[in-house]
Design a protein around this motif. Structure first.
Motif, mmCIF file in Angstrom:
data_model
loop_
_atom_site.group_PDB
_atom_site.id
_atom_site.type_symbol
_atom_site.label_atom_id
_atom_site.label_comp_id
_atom_site.label_asym_id
_atom_site.label_seq_id
_atom_site.Cartn_x
_atom_site.Cartn_y
_atom_site.Cartn_z
ATOM 1 N N PHE A 84 -10.775 -4.592 14.224
ATOM 2 C CA PHE A 84 -11.701 -5.068 15.192
ATOM 3 C C PHE A 84 -12.805 -3.936 13.882
ATOM 4 N N THR A 85 -13.315 -3.929 13.738
ATOM 5 C CA THR A 85 -14.430 -3.062 12.713
ATOM 6 C C THR A 85 -14.646 -2.076 13.209
ATOM 7 N N PRO A 86 -14.299 -0.570 12.568
ATOM 8 C CA PRO A 86 -14.819 0.542 13.280
ATOM 9 C C PRO A 86 -16.274 0.648 12.706
ATOM 10 N N LEU A 87 -17.260 0.260 13.544
ATOM 11 C CA LEU A 87 -18.591 0.097 13.033
ATOM 12 C C LEU A 87 -19.172 1.323 13.584
ATOM 13 N N HIS A 88 -19.070 2.004 14.789
ATOM 14 C CA HIS A 88 -18.991 3.072 14.742
ATOM 15 C C HIS A 88 -19.217 4.782 13.384
ATOM 16 N N ASP A 89 -18.380 4.310 12.697
ATOM 17 C CA ASP A 89 -17.791 5.177 11.682
ATOM 18 C C ASP A 89 -18.858 4.633 9.930
ATOM 19 N N LEU A 90 -18.929 3.931 10.202
ATOM 20 C CA LEU A 90 -19.359 3.003 8.791
ATOM 21 C C LEU A 90 -21.223 3.253 9.114
ATOM 22 N N ASP A 91 -22.147 2.756 7.908
ATOM 23 C CA ASP A 91 -23.432 3.387 7.704
ATOM 24 C C ASP A 91 -23.934 2.426 7.022
ATOM 25 N N GLY A 92 -25.153 2.044 6.837
ATOM 26 C CA GLY A 92 -25.746 1.410 5.281
ATOM 27 C C GLY A 92 -25.209 0.054 6.254
ATOM 28 N N THR A 93 -25.402 -1.380 5.755
ATOM 29 C CA THR A 93 -24.726 -2.944 6.067
ATOM 30 C C THR A 93 -23.768 -3.049 5.277
ATOM 31 N N ILE A 94 -23.346 -2.976 4.196
ATOM 32 C CA ILE A 94 -21.824 -3.254 3.680
ATOM 33 C C ILE A 94 -21.027 -2.798 4.518
ATOM 34 N N THR A 95 -19.614 -3.851 4.449
ATOM 35 C CA THR A 95 -18.744 -3.325 5.367
ATOM 36 C C THR A 95 -17.466 -3.879 3.975
ATOM 37 N N PRO A 96 -16.920 -2.044 4.059
ATOM 38 C CA PRO A 96 -15.666 -1.646 3.490
ATOM 39 C C PRO A 96 -14.951 -2.933 2.721
ATOM 40 N N ILE A 333 -34.131 4.952 25.210
ATOM 41 C CA ILE A 333 -32.968 5.876 26.036
ATOM 42 C C ILE A 333 -32.841 6.282 27.300
ATOM 43 N N ASP A 334 -33.753 5.817 27.590
ATOM 44 C CA ASP A 334 -34.154 5.854 29.298
ATOM 45 C C ASP A 334 -33.680 4.525 30.440
ATOM 46 N N GLY A 335 -32.940 3.311 29.155
ATOM 47 C CA GLY A 335 -32.480 2.553 29.899
ATOM 48 C C GLY A 335 -33.735 1.102 30.489
ATOM 49 N N GLY A 336 -34.451 1.162 29.069
ATOM 50 C CA GLY A 336 -35.500 0.287 29.412
ATOM 51 C C GLY A 336 -36.871 0.781 29.703
ATOM 52 N N ILE A 337 -36.913 2.200 31.126
ATOM 53 C CA ILE A 337 -38.293 2.381 31.223
ATOM 54 C C ILE A 337 -39.615 2.494 30.326
ATOM 55 N N THR A 338 -39.027 2.784 29.052
ATOM 56 C CA THR A 338 -39.516 3.305 27.648
ATOM 57 C C THR A 338 -39.438 2.129 26.641
ATOM 58 N N TRP A 339 -39.992 1.335 25.463
ATOM 59 C CA TRP A 339 -39.233 1.215 24.409
ATOM 60 C C TRP A 339 -39.790 1.389 23.723
ATOM 61 N N GLN A 340 -38.900 1.769 21.964
ATOM 62 C CA GLN A 340 -40.274 2.488 20.821
ATOM 63 C C GLN A 340 -38.919 1.615 19.512
ATOM 64 N N GLU A 341 -39.651 0.864 18.834
ATOM 65 C CA GLU A 341 -39.394 0.797 17.655
ATOM 66 C C GLU A 341 -38.792 1.434 16.868
ATOM 67 N N ALA A 342 -37.255 0.867 16.005
ATOM 68 C CA ALA A 342 -36.983 1.575 15.536
ATOM 69 C C ALA A 342 -37.213 1.518 14.279
ATOM 70 N N ARG A 343 -36.623 2.023 13.288
ATOM 71 C CA ARG A 343 -37.130 1.841 11.554
ATOM 72 C C ARG A 343 -36.074 0.956 10.800
ATOM 73 N N MET A 344 -36.672 0.234 10.484
ATOM 74 C CA MET A 344 -35.203 -0.404 9.680
ATOM 75 C C MET A 344 -35.611 0.040 8.196
ATOM 76 N N ASP A 345 -33.676 0.001 8.129
ATOM 77 C CA ASP A 345 -33.757 0.633 6.645
ATOM 78 C C ASP A 345 -32.766 -0.069 5.636
ATOM 79 N N GLY A 346 -33.226 -0.341 4.596
ATOM 80 C CA GLY A 346 -31.979 -1.118 3.577
ATOM 81 C C GLY A 346 -32.404 -2.412 3.821
ATOM 82 N N PRO A 347 -31.559 -3.276 3.194
ATOM 83 C CA PRO A 347 -32.188 -4.381 2.475
ATOM 84 C C PRO A 347 -31.747 -5.678 3.439
ATOM 85 N N SER A 348 -32.790 -6.309 3.444
ATOM 86 C CA SER A 348 -33.462 -7.487 4.634
ATOM 87 C C SER A 348 -33.114 -8.525 4.294
ATOM 88 N N THR A 349 -32.105 -9.511 4.801
ATOM 89 C CA THR A 349 -31.869 -10.807 3.588
ATOM 90 C C THR A 349 -31.240 -11.600 4.935
#
Length: 419
Positions: A84-96, A333-349
């Motif tokens: 399994f890829t260590p997703l929790h340790d990575l940032d950005g979008t490209i996998t080494p 952050i409260d289990g679906g009681i309230t939702w917020q739009e996240a900030r998308m960052d980096g390439p979108s392909t």
């Protein structure tokens, strides 16, 4: 002061807090020179290794924990297994390249590229046998795509099982592939009008084969020989593999050796006894190739707890869709009681991973974290219960339900289910 109309703390508030923390640190020490964080360390006084010490660069030894991991009890033998890829340790979008998950059915084939051949035959005007040198003379393209195993999150159908996004969602990676459009190779051979299907076969001991509709083969598939600029790794199909964007990973045949054009699907092992979706009534859905929109929060998560205590906190994650791009991700952050739009960052392909962030002020109270992806077709990632209403719990594949992490007051997170 936090701006209630923003998704996180203001820059002024963050800097004010940082300044206060710095002042407190200085007040607690006799002088700046006694602060271990700014002490003179050995590496500041000694010459380091020369340029040829590591001809192929390696990560810092302090990052040794960032690696692929397996779950030994998932499979009977490591030769036919997955890591399994260590997703929790990575940032950005490209996998080494060294962290891209592996899935093998007979272990890694060790192929000599000078002896490797790609055969194209069946319902074609001109059967071909191509060397690697021949293949590289075709016009080539570069595209970033995610590759996701259909069984990604498969253990979660019956409730929370594996504690870490590396294990629940880590059967995925995202790289830039360099290769030849499959369409050009098929055009060189000349597909006959009755040729509606393509069989791809690998050179591994499992003789991996999958049937692919000709419409897809002529659309966006690649015969790839590089990833992230360098040659494919052996575990990723060196010297050549098939790339089938947006479709389940088992179809991305590695060590590609044969392409046969036919008038109907072959119904081989990997599309009958495997890689079908068993429904509640015992009937299996077949040919469910496309990977539906999905997302996961990678931090905070069970392997990436909050360690800094209350205050400014960065939540981040990944979202993807086999049908296009991800223009929006919602987080709660409260289990679906309230939702917020996240900030998308980096390439979108299209058919690639998308990175999202949500910056917020954590008050130190428990959290229930979820993310919900929207793709460019209008599809919205469903809850697990919504999936089960349609699919039941017999399946292994194509689980794209919303994932929940519970974070306690100490910042530790665990895999839970609330929907």
């Amino acid at each position: 002061m936090t701006d209630e109309n923003q998704t996180g703390p203001s820059r002024r508030a963050f800097l004010t807090g940082a300044g206060a923390a710095a002042a407190g640190t200085l007040a607690g020490h006799a002088s700046a020179q006694t602060d271990p964080a700014i002490a003179i360390h050995p590496w500041m006084q000694e010459l380091g290794d020369g340029v040829d010490a590591a001809p192929y660069g390696m990560p810092s030894p302090h990052e040794a924990d960032v690696k692929r991991r397996t779950v030994e009890w998932l499979t009977a033998d490591p030769v036919s297994s997955i890591n399994f890829t260590p997703l929790h340790d990575l940032d950005g979008t490209i996998t080494p390249n060294g962290l891209c998950f592996e899935r093998h059915h007979s272990g890694v084939a060790r192929v000599d590229p000078a002896q490797h051949r790609l055969m194209i035959h069946g319902l074609v005007d001109k059967p071909l046998v191509l060397t690697m040198e021949d293949l590289k003379r075709f016009p080539r393209q570069n595209h970033v795509y995610f590759l996701e195993c259909a069984a990604n999150s498969g253990m979660e159908w019956r409730g929370s099982q594996l504690n870490g996004c590396q294990f629940t969602h880590g059967m995925i990676h995202n790289v830039m592939y360099t290769g030849v459009p499959l369409r050009l190779v098929l055009e060189e051979a000349g597909v006959k009008p009755e040729g509606k299907w393509l069989l791809a076969e690998g050179a591994d001991a499992a003789a991996m084969t999958r049937s692919i509709p000709m419409e897809k083969a002529l659309d966006d598939c690649l015969v790839a020989f590089k990833m992230n600029g360098e040659a494919l790794r052996p575990e990723q199909g060196y010297p050549v593999r098939l790339v089938v964007p947006g479709w389940e990973g088992n179809m991305w045949v590695k060590w590609l050796r044969r392409l046969e054009v036919g008038d109907q699907p072959w119904h081989h092992r990997e599309e009958t006894s495997k890689y079908t979706d068993l429904m509640a009534d015992g009937v299996a859905r077949r040919f469910t190739w496309e990977m539906d929109a999905k997302s996961v929060i990678t931090s905070p998560s069970p392997q990436a707890p909050i360690t800094h205590g209350p205050g400014p906190t960065v939540l981040t994650g990944l979202a993807w869709s086999g049908r296009g791009t991800i223009p929006r991700v919602d987080v709660t952050i409260d289990g679906g009681i309230t939702w917020q739009e996240a900030r998308m960052d980096g390439p979108s392909t299209p058919k690639a991973l998308h990175r999202f962030y949500y910056d917020f002020e954590w008050d130190g109270k428990p959290l229930l974290l979820q993310s919900r992806a929207h793709d460019s077709t209008g599809y919205v990632q469903p809850t697990k219960d919504a999936l089960r209403e349609i699919r039941g719990e017999n399946s292994i594949y194509h689980n794209n339900g919303i994932q929940t992490w519970a974070v306690d007051a100490d910042g530790k997170a665990e895999n839970v289910e609330i929907s």
